[in-house]
Design an enzyme around this catalytic site. Structure first.
Site, mmCIF file in Angstrom:
data_model
loop_
_atom_site.group_PDB
_atom_site.id
_atom_site.type_symbol
_atom_site.label_atom_id
_atom_site.label_comp_id
_atom_site.label_asym_id
_atom_site.label_seq_id
_atom_site.Cartn_x
_atom_site.Cartn_y
_atom_site.Cartn_z
ATOM 1 N N ARG A 1 -7.812 10.233 26.272
ATOM 2 C CA ARG A 1 -7.076 9.520 27.331
ATOM 3 C C ARG A 1 -7.626 9.910 28.704
ATOM 4 N NH1 ARG A 1 -2.564 11.078 23.819
ATOM 5 N NH2 ARG A 1 -1.845 9.175 22.802
ATOM 6 N N PHE B 1 -17.160 37.191 16.634
ATOM 7 C CA PHE B 1 -16.412 36.466 15.611
ATOM 8 C C PHE B 1 -17.161 35.172 15.288
ATOM 9 C CE2 PHE B 1 -12.939 33.475 14.447
ATOM 10 C CZ PHE B 1 -12.649 34.052 13.236
ATOM 11 N N ARG C 1 -3.747 19.804 22.005
ATOM 12 C CA ARG C 1 -2.838 20.307 23.035
ATOM 13 C C ARG C 1 -2.009 21.490 22.509
ATOM 14 N NH1 ARG C 1 -1.802 14.491 22.966
ATOM 15 N NH2 ARG C 1 0.095 15.012 21.822
ATOM 16 N N ASP D 1 -17.918 33.045 26.348
ATOM 17 C CA ASP D 1 -16.914 33.330 25.327
ATOM 18 C C ASP D 1 -16.165 34.567 25.819
ATOM 19 O OD1 ASP D 1 -15.438 34.317 23.182
ATOM 20 O OD2 ASP D 1 -16.848 33.567 21.689
ATOM 21 N N HIS E 1 -12.312 38.007 24.355
ATOM 22 C CA HIS E 1 -11.887 39.414 24.431
ATOM 23 C C HIS E 1 -11.638 39.850 25.877
ATOM 24 C CE1 HIS E 1 -14.445 40.454 20.573
ATOM 25 N NE2 HIS E 1 -13.518 39.539 20.352
ATOM 26 N N TYR F 1 -2.058 4.231 24.689
ATOM 27 C CA TYR F 1 -2.947 3.898 23.573
ATOM 28 C C TYR F 1 -4.297 3.389 24.057
ATOM 29 C CZ TYR F 1 1.025 4.642 20.471
ATOM 30 O OH TYR F 1 2.061 5.214 19.786
ATOM 31 N N LYS G 1 -4.997 39.175 20.436
ATOM 32 C CA LYS G 1 -5.618 39.188 21.758
ATOM 33 C C LYS G 1 -4.719 39.829 22.830
ATOM 34 C CE LYS G 1 -9.422 37.332 20.312
ATOM 35 N NZ LYS G 1 -9.133 37.016 18.926
ATOM 36 N N GLN H 1 -4.952 34.088 20.274
ATOM 37 C CA GLN H 1 -4.630 34.417 18.874
ATOM 38 C C GLN H 1 -3.922 35.785 18.854
ATOM 39 O OE1 GLN H 1 -6.829 36.930 17.539
ATOM 40 N NE2 GLN H 1 -5.875 37.018 15.519
HETATM 41 C C1 LIG Z 1 -15.393 36.583 20.322
HETATM 42 C C2 LIG Z 1 -14.480 35.522 19.798
HETATM 43 N N1 LIG Z 1 -14.789 34.238 19.988
HETATM 44 C C3 LIG Z 1 -13.991 33.247 19.569
HETATM 45 C C4 LIG Z 1 -12.812 33.500 18.911
HETATM 46 C C5 LIG Z 1 -11.983 32.368 18.407
HETATM 47 O O1 LIG Z 1 -10.709 32.324 18.916
HETATM 48 P P1 LIG Z 1 -9.476 31.773 18.045
HETATM 49 O O2 LIG Z 1 -9.173 32.771 16.985
HETATM 50 O O3 LIG Z 1 -8.386 31.604 19.040
HETATM 51 O O4 LIG Z 1 -9.913 30.457 17.462
HETATM 52 C C6 LIG Z 1 -12.421 34.829 18.705
HETATM 53 C C7 LIG Z 1 -11.141 35.148 18.075
HETATM 54 O O5 LIG Z 1 -10.801 35.715 17.210
HETATM 55 C C8 LIG Z 1 -13.281 35.869 19.133
HETATM 56 O O6 LIG Z 1 -12.977 37.160 18.916
#
Ligand SMILES: Cc1ncc(COP(=O)(O)O)c(C=O)c1O
Length: 412
Positions: A226, A97, A243, A168, A171, A233, A197, A194
Site C-alpha cells: 500500500r 545467527f 506489521r 544487522d 544485538h 485494496y 534480545k 525476539q
Molecule cells: C545477529 C542476528 N541477526 C538476525 C536475527 C534475527 O532476528 P529475529 O529472531 O527477530 O528474526 C537474530 C536473532 O536472533 C540475530 O541474532
C-alpha cells in the site's frame, strides 16, 4: 593446592541465581490492558507501535523507524527496499545467527561469506574487500554481541565499490560507534525484539533509516504494497503483512522505560568484567577499541585459548556451569558449514542457484570463524550483566578457580 572444581565434586563457587530475563512488572501489565481496552489491536488503528517507532528511531538518531514482525523479515525487507535482485551478491559474516545469510537467499540473492577479525568477533574489512566481485551489491555487517563493527572502514569500502550497507543490529540496541548510535549509519539497520534480545516483545523487529525514500519503500512493503493516500485494496509493489501488533508495541513501550538504565548497567559491568578477565591466562574478551563508546553487550563474548588456559573451551564451559556461572560456547557451526548451505537446500529460492550453478559452500574457508566456532568462542548472556559488581567478581573468581585447577592438573 587448587580448590577442587564443582564438576569434580567440589563446592560450587556460587549458588545464587543471576537476574532472569525478561524483566517486567506493572508497566507491562498496564500497557497490555491499555492496548486491550482500546479495542485497536492492529497498528494501523492504534497508537502503540507508532509511538514506539518514533521513540526508538529518535534514540538511535534515525529519521524513520518501521516496526516489523521480526528481525529476519526485517533484513529481507531491507534487501528488497534497496533493490537487491536475483544474481546479486551480498557479503555477510559466517559467525552470526542464520537470518543474516538466509534473508539474502530469501531475497533471491547470493550470500558470500567474509571472515572475522579473531579479536573483535566482527567481520574483517580486509576480508570484505577481498570478497567483492562485479556482482556484489551490498554488505550486511553484524554488530556482534553489541560491539559496533569498524564502520569507518566498511562505509569506505562501500563508497569505493558503490555498495549498500545494511546494519544487522539485532544485538546492538543502544550501542554507539564514535558517539553515534548504530542502526541508521548505513542505508538501513535492523534490530530484533525476539525474546532473548536486550529490548524484547517475544517477537518483533524494526528497520531504521535516515533515507526518506527507503523509509517509504519499507513502509509500503511491510503493509502489502500500500502507499500513503492510496485505497485499502490498492497495492503498488510486492510486499505482505509484516506489521507488528499493538500488544507487542505496548510491551515495547513499557520495556522502554527501563532500557537506557539497563544498557548503561550492561556497559559498565561489561567493561569491568573485560578488564578483570583479561588478566587470566588464555582468556581474551572481545576486543573493544576506543571507537566503541557504548557496547550493548547482548552477549559478553570471549575466547578461551586452551593452550594458555590449560583446559579446552568445552571443558571450561562445563566447569563454569558447575561453578554456578551459566555460560555457553555460542555458535558452533560457521554458517557456510550448515547443512542448508552445504546441500544448497534453498527450496523455491532459485536466484542463488541460477546465478551461481557451480557455487560450492563446502569450499568456503574462514579460518578465524572456524577457530572461534570449533575451539575458542564462549558467551555469557546479557542478563548476567544486569547483576551487581559482586556478581561480575563471581564470574572472574570462577574462571580463576577453573584456570588454577587446570594449570595444576592439566584437565581436559
Ligand atoms: C545477529 C542476528 N541477526 C538476525 C536475527 C534475527 O532476528 P529475529 O529472531 O527477530 O528474526 C537474530 C536473532 O536472533 C540475530 O541474532
Amino acid at each position: 593446592m587448587a580448590e577442587r572444581l564443582a564438576i569434580h565434586g567440589g563446592k560450587a563457587l556460587r549458588t545464587a541465581p543471576f537476574p532472569a530475563w525478561p524483566i517486567f512488572g506493572e508497566e507491562e501489565e498496564q500497557a497490555l490492558i491499555r492496548a486491550l481496552r482500546s479495542g485497536k489491536w492492529g497498528r494501523l488503528a492504534g497508537c502503540e507501535v507508532t509511538a514506539f517507532e518514533q521513540t526508538f528511531a529518535a534514540y538511535h538518531q534515525a529519521r524513520h523507524g518501521v516496526a516489523v514482525v521480526n528481525g529476519t523479515v526485517g533484513l529481507r525487507l531491507a534487501l528488497m527496499a534497496v533493490g537487491i535482485e536475483a544474481g546479486d551478491e551480498v557479503i555477510v559474516p559466517p559467525y552470526t545467527f542464520l537470518a543474516t545469510a538466509s534473508a539474502v537467499l530469501e531475497a533471491n540473492a547470493t550470500p558470500v561469506f567474509a571472515d572475522l577479525d579473531l579479536e573483535t568477533f566482527n567481520i574483517d574489512p580486509a576480508a570484505v574487500e577481498a570478497a567483492i566481485t562485479p556482482r556484489t551489491r551490498a554488505i550486511i555487517p553484524v554488530h556482534l554481541a553489541g560491539l559496533p563493527v569498524d564502520l569507518d572502514a566498511i562505509l569506505d569500502i562501500a563508497r569505493r565499490h558503490n555498495l549498500v550497507v545494511i546494519e544487522d543490529a539485532a544485538h546492538a540496541h543502544g550501542a554507539e560507534y564514535r558517539g553515534r548510535r548504530v542502526g541508521a549509519i548505513g542505508a538501513l539497520g535492523m534490530f530484533s525484539f525476539q525474546s532473548s534480545k536486550n529490548l524484547c516483545s517475544g517477537e518483533g523487529g524494526i528497520l531504521l533509516t535516515n533515507d526518506d525514500e527507503l523509509a517509504q519503500r519499507v513502509q509500503s512493503i511491510h503493509n502489502c504494497g500500500r502507499v500513503a493516500g492510496g485505497a485499502w485494496y490498492e497495492h503498488h509493489t510486492i510486499g505482505g503483512n509484516y506489521r507488528l501488533s499493538e500488544f507487542q508495541g505496548a510491551i515495547l513501550n513499557a520495556q522502554w522505560t527501563r532500557f537506557d538504565e539497563q544498557t548503561n548497567t550492561r556497559d559498565r559491568n561489561g567493561r569491568y568484567l573485560a578488564a578483570r578477565l583479561a588478566a587470566i591466562p588464555g582468556i581474551y574478551p572481545q576486543l573493544r577499541g576506543p571507537e566503541c563508546t557504548r557496547h550493548s553487550y547482548h552477549l559478553f563474548a570471549f575466547r578461551i585459548v586452551a593452550e594458555e588456559f590449560g583446559m579446552s573451551r568445552d571443558a571450561a564451559i562445563q566447569a563454569l556451569i558447575a561453578e554456578g556461572i551459566p555460560s555457553l560456547a555460542g555458535y558452533l557451526i560457521p554458517l557456510y558449514r550448515q547443512p542448508l548451505f552445504v546441500n544448497r537446500a534453498f527450496g523455491p529460492y532459485r536466484g542463488c542457484q541460477a546465478a551461481h550453478p557451480a557455487l560450492d559452500y563446502g569450499r568456503t574457508s574462514c579460518p578465524n570463524c572456524e577457530t572461534i566456532c570449533d575451539r575458542q568462542g564462549a558467551w555469557l548472556e546479557q542478563r548476567l550483566l544486569l547483576g551487581t559488581q559482586a556478581d561480575m567478581d563471581d564470574i572472574v573468581a570462577a574462571l580463576q578457580k577453573v584456570h588454577a585447577q587446570a594449570a595444576q592438573v592439566g584437565v581436559g
